[in-house]
Write a protein that holds these residues in place. Structure first.
Motif, PDB file in Angstrom:
ATOM      1  N   PHE A  84       6.309   9.935  -3.967  1.00 42.19           N
ATOM      2  CA  PHE A  84       6.472   9.235  -2.684  1.00 42.19           C
ATOM      3  C   PHE A  84       5.120   8.747  -2.157  1.00 42.19           C
ATOM      4  O   PHE A  84       4.983   7.610  -1.701  1.00 42.19           O
ATOM      5  N   ASN A  85       4.146   9.673  -2.239  1.00 38.25           N
ATOM      6  CA  ASN A  85       2.806   9.290  -1.762  1.00 38.25           C
ATOM      7  C   ASN A  85       2.221   8.154  -2.589  1.00 38.25           C
ATOM      8  O   ASN A  85       1.588   7.228  -2.062  1.00 38.25           O
ATOM      9  N   VAL A  86       2.457   8.277  -3.939  1.00 37.72           N
ATOM     10  CA  VAL A  86       1.951   7.212  -4.817  1.00 37.72           C
ATOM     11  C   VAL A  86       2.614   5.884  -4.486  1.00 37.72           C
ATOM     12  O   VAL A  86       1.967   4.829  -4.402  1.00 37.72           O
ATOM     13  N   LYS A  87       3.994   5.943  -4.298  1.00 40.77           N
ATOM     14  CA  LYS A  87       4.701   4.706  -3.950  1.00 40.77           C
ATOM     15  C   LYS A  87       4.215   4.151  -2.613  1.00 40.77           C
ATOM     16  O   LYS A  87       4.047   2.940  -2.450  1.00 40.77           O
ATOM     17  N   ALA A  88       4.024   5.113  -1.643  1.00 36.71           N
ATOM     18  CA  ALA A  88       3.542   4.664  -0.330  1.00 36.71           C
ATOM     19  C   ALA A  88       2.169   4.006  -0.460  1.00 36.71           C
ATOM     20  O   ALA A  88       1.887   2.952   0.143  1.00 36.71           O
ATOM     21  N   LYS A  89       1.302   4.675  -1.260  1.00 34.93           N
ATOM     22  CA  LYS A  89      -0.027   4.095  -1.458  1.00 34.93           C
ATOM     23  C   LYS A  89       0.057   2.753  -2.165  1.00 34.93           C
ATOM     24  O   LYS A  89      -0.657   1.808  -1.823  1.00 34.93           O
ATOM     25  N   MET A  90       0.976   2.695  -3.171  1.00 33.35           N
ATOM     26  CA  MET A  90       1.132   1.429  -3.889  1.00 33.35           C
ATOM     27  C   MET A  90       1.653   0.337  -2.962  1.00 33.35           C
ATOM     28  O   MET A  90       1.197  -0.811  -3.016  1.00 33.35           O
ATOM     29  N   ASN A  91       2.654   0.730  -2.104  1.00 32.39           N
ATOM     30  CA  ASN A  91       3.165  -0.253  -1.141  1.00 32.39           C
ATOM     31  C   ASN A  91       2.061  -0.693  -0.171  1.00 32.39           C
ATOM     32  O   ASN A  91       1.943  -1.871   0.186  1.00 32.39           O
ATOM     33  N   PHE A 110      -3.038  -5.864  -0.406  1.00 30.33           N
ATOM     34  CA  PHE A 110      -3.357  -6.951  -1.329  1.00 30.33           C
ATOM     35  C   PHE A 110      -2.786  -8.275  -0.828  1.00 30.33           C
ATOM     36  O   PHE A 110      -3.438  -9.319  -0.886  1.00 30.33           O
ATOM     37  N   THR A 111      -1.498  -8.169  -0.312  1.00 28.80           N
ATOM     38  CA  THR A 111      -0.863  -9.387   0.220  1.00 28.80           C
ATOM     39  C   THR A 111      -1.662  -9.927   1.404  1.00 28.80           C
ATOM     40  O   THR A 111      -1.925 -11.131   1.515  1.00 28.80           O
ATOM     41  N   CYS A 112      -2.038  -8.969   2.313  1.00 24.82           N
ATOM     42  CA  CYS A 112      -2.832  -9.387   3.476  1.00 24.82           C
ATOM     43  C   CYS A 112      -4.185  -9.941   3.034  1.00 24.82           C
ATOM     44  O   CYS A 112      -4.656 -10.968   3.536  1.00 24.82           O
ATOM     45  N   SER A 113      -4.780  -9.211   2.068  1.00 25.70           N
ATOM     46  CA  SER A 113      -6.082  -9.672   1.574  1.00 25.70           C
ATOM     47  C   SER A 113      -5.956 -11.030   0.912  1.00 25.70           C
ATOM     48  O   SER A 113      -6.801 -11.910   1.082  1.00 25.70           O
ATOM     49  N   GLU A 114      -4.853 -11.183   0.131  1.00 26.27           N
ATOM     50  CA  GLU A 114      -4.643 -12.474  -0.530  1.00 26.27           C
ATOM     51  C   GLU A 114      -4.462 -13.581   0.502  1.00 26.27           C
ATOM     52  O   GLU A 114      -5.025 -14.678   0.370  1.00 26.27           O
ATOM     53  N   MET A 154      -1.120  -0.532  -0.806  1.00 28.42           N
ATOM     54  CA  MET A 154      -2.065  -1.380  -1.539  1.00 28.42           C
ATOM     55  C   MET A 154      -1.506  -2.782  -1.740  1.00 28.42           C
ATOM     56  O   MET A 154      -2.235  -3.775  -1.659  1.00 28.42           O
ATOM     57  N   LYS A 155      -0.145  -2.812  -2.002  1.00 34.98           N
ATOM     58  CA  LYS A 155       0.482  -4.119  -2.172  1.00 34.98           C
ATOM     59  C   LYS A 155       0.404  -4.923  -0.882  1.00 34.98           C
ATOM     60  O   LYS A 155       0.108  -6.122  -0.889  1.00 34.98           O
ATOM     61  N   THR A 156       0.700  -4.190   0.243  1.00 37.07           N
ATOM     62  CA  THR A 156       0.612  -4.870   1.547  1.00 37.07           C
ATOM     63  C   THR A 156      -0.812  -5.336   1.817  1.00 37.07           C
ATOM     64  O   THR A 156      -1.053  -6.465   2.259  1.00 37.07           O
TER      65      THR A 156
END
Length: 250
Positions: free
Chosen positions: A52-59, A65-69, A61-63
């Motif tokens: 769960f923590n990994v998924k949360a971190k991945m989400n 990354f999306t914001c950064s992108e 990071m994805k968010t």
């Protein structure tokens, strides 16, 4: 879990069948199984939490990354706009630079022309100063001549005034003995008529003129007649000579 069972299989068998009775071994086995199950559940729970923590971190990071992108895209768009703006400004500045160079060249040409004109003006000024100096010298000479002429004129006027007074004093005798008459034309001019002649004879005297006789009838050389006046201090003799000259030319 499987690895744990494999590693402890021999130990469990020996422990259950060799050292203890069967029911005790079953009880202990059940307890061990329960512990193992609890251990497995705990591991599953930890794994689920970790996942769960990994998924949360991945989400996250994805968010991120999306914001950064998006931020990168926005920043890239801004940079492109700034680059285009700078290109436009550079083009304008380059055009302005060319215009300034042309203006500087034109101004330099104007400066060169002005320098040439200034040199011509300076040359003309020198010539004009010399001409002005010469004109001043000539003016001084003219003023001196005018002063001399004024002095001469004053002398002539004074002489004519004296002559006029003398003429007025002797007018009666002249009219009586020489047969003449006169008419005053203005303050300095008289007209003398020779009356005892059958011919029309007269002369006009101007006492302010350098030449005393300014007109005659008949027409004669006025300078010659005026010279008679200058040569004879006696006015009677002058009138007699004039009358003779007029009669000879009538």
């Amino acid at each position: 879990m499987k690895m744990f069972l494999r590693r402890n299989k021999t130990f469990l068998i020996n422990k259950m069948f060799i050292f203890k009775p069967l029911f005790l071994m079953q009880k202990e086995f059940g307890q061990d199984v329960l512990k193992i199950k609890q251990y497995i559940d705990e591991i599953k729970s930890r794994m689920n939490d970790t996942i769960f923590n990994v998924k949360a971190k991945m989400n996250g990071m994805k968010t991120d990354f999306t914001c950064s992108e998006k931020n990168i895209m926005d920043e890239n768009t801004k940079l492109l706009k700034q680059i285009n703006f700078m290109k436009e400004n550079f083009a304008k500045m380059n055009k302005l630079k060319i215009q300034l160079k042309e203006q500087i060249k034109s101004n330099q040409n104007d400066i060169n022309e002005l320098q040439k004109e200034n040199e011509n003006y300076q040359s003309n000024e020198t010539a004009l100063r010399q001409s002005l100096k010469s004109l001043k010298n000539e003016l001084n000479e003219i003023e001196e001549n005018i002063d001399n002429l004024n002095v001469q004129k004053m002398n002539v006027v004074e002489k004519n005034k004296t002559t006029q007074v003398k003429f007025e004093q002797e007018n009666g005798l002249i009219k009586k003995y020489l047969g003449i008459d006169y008419k005053i034309l203005d303050k300095t001019t008289i007209k003398i008529f020779f009356v005892n002649s059958n011919k029309r004879c007269w002369m006009v005297l101007n006492f302010n003129s350098d030449n005393l006789v300014v007109n005659t009838e008949p027409k004669v050389n006025l300078e010659k007649i005026s010279t008679l006046y200058k040569n004879h201090s006696n006015f009677y003799i002058f009138l007699r000579e004039v009358r003779k000259e007029l009669l000879e030319n009538s």
